[in-house]
Design a protein around this motif. Sequence first.
Motif, PDB file in Angstrom:
ATOM      1  N   LYS A  40       0.709  -1.378  -0.035  1.00  0.00           N
ATOM      2  CA  LYS A  40      -0.030   0.115  -0.085  1.00  0.00           C
ATOM      3  C   LYS A  40       0.959   1.298   0.084  1.00  0.00           C
ATOM      4  N   CYS A  41       2.088   1.350   0.644  1.00  0.00           N
ATOM      5  CA  CYS A  41       2.749   2.360   0.668  1.00  0.00           C
ATOM      6  C   CYS A  41       3.825   2.604  -0.313  1.00  0.00           C
ATOM      7  N   GLY A  42       3.690   1.627  -1.393  1.00  0.00           N
ATOM      8  CA  GLY A  42       4.843   1.679  -2.400  1.00  0.00           C
ATOM      9  C   GLY A  42       5.995   1.249  -2.383  1.00  0.00           C
ATOM     10  N   GLN A  46       6.219   1.917   5.172  1.00  0.00           N
ATOM     11  CA  GLN A  46       5.233   2.715   5.864  1.00  0.00           C
ATOM     12  C   GLN A  46       4.126   2.012   6.406  1.00  0.00           C
ATOM     13  N   CYS A  47       3.639   0.896   5.709  1.00  0.00           N
ATOM     14  CA  CYS A  47       2.408   0.508   5.829  1.00  0.00           C
ATOM     15  C   CYS A  47       2.356  -1.031   6.446  1.00  0.00           C
ATOM     16  N   GLY A  48       3.163  -1.659   6.158  1.00  0.00           N
ATOM     17  CA  GLY A  48       3.357  -3.036   6.835  1.00  0.00           C
ATOM     18  C   GLY A  48       2.634  -4.131   6.033  1.00  0.00           C
ATOM     19  N   SER A  49       1.850  -3.702   4.837  1.00  0.00           N
ATOM     20  CA  SER A  49       1.172  -4.667   4.004  1.00  0.00           C
ATOM     21  C   SER A  49       1.615  -5.700   3.520  1.00  0.00           C
ATOM     22  N   CYS A  50       3.118  -5.453   3.245  1.00  0.00           N
ATOM     23  CA  CYS A  50       3.828  -6.525   2.530  1.00  0.00           C
ATOM     24  C   CYS A  50       4.690  -7.536   3.345  1.00  0.00           C
ATOM     25  N   HIS A  51       4.056  -7.524   4.491  1.00  0.00           N
ATOM     26  CA  HIS A  51       4.680  -8.481   5.841  1.00  0.00           C
ATOM     27  C   HIS A  51       4.621  -9.865   5.022  1.00  0.00           C
TER      28      HIS A  51
HETATM   29  S1  FES Z   1       4.863  -1.737   0.765  1.00  0.00           S
HETATM   30 FE1  FES Z   1       4.467  -0.612   2.651  1.00  0.00          FE
HETATM   31  S2  FES Z   1       5.735  -1.558   4.103  1.00  0.00           S
HETATM   32 FE2  FES Z   1       6.492  -2.501   2.314  1.00  0.00          FE
END
Ligand code: FES
Length: 107
Positions: A40-42, A46-51
Amino acid sequence: MRGRHMSILTIQPSGKTVETREGASLLELIMEAGEAIMHKCGGNAQCGSCHIFVQAGRKSVSRIGAEENARLDTIVGVGSKSRLACQAKVTGEEDITVELLGFASGL
Ligand code: FES
């Protein structure tokens, strides 16, 4: 052409594989393999969605940086294998296996 062999990244649970490149992020490689992974944060930690979990080949992956560490601290379900795919870069030649968490990643 590169003079040396690069490793293979295996993506679970699908079992898809892709050749790695030194300096490429796991996020890039996972997307190149045709997997859906949130980012999400590219790719800015910053977002943690790529965990994801790095299940094997951790010696071939860059160390966790301060920003990544701070972000991981905010995610539910983080374990010793957790990484942010956008921050983990290929540094070695050992094959790597990652596990995608999808919607179980605590967001
Ligand atoms: S894409 Fe947002 S933390 Fe990895």
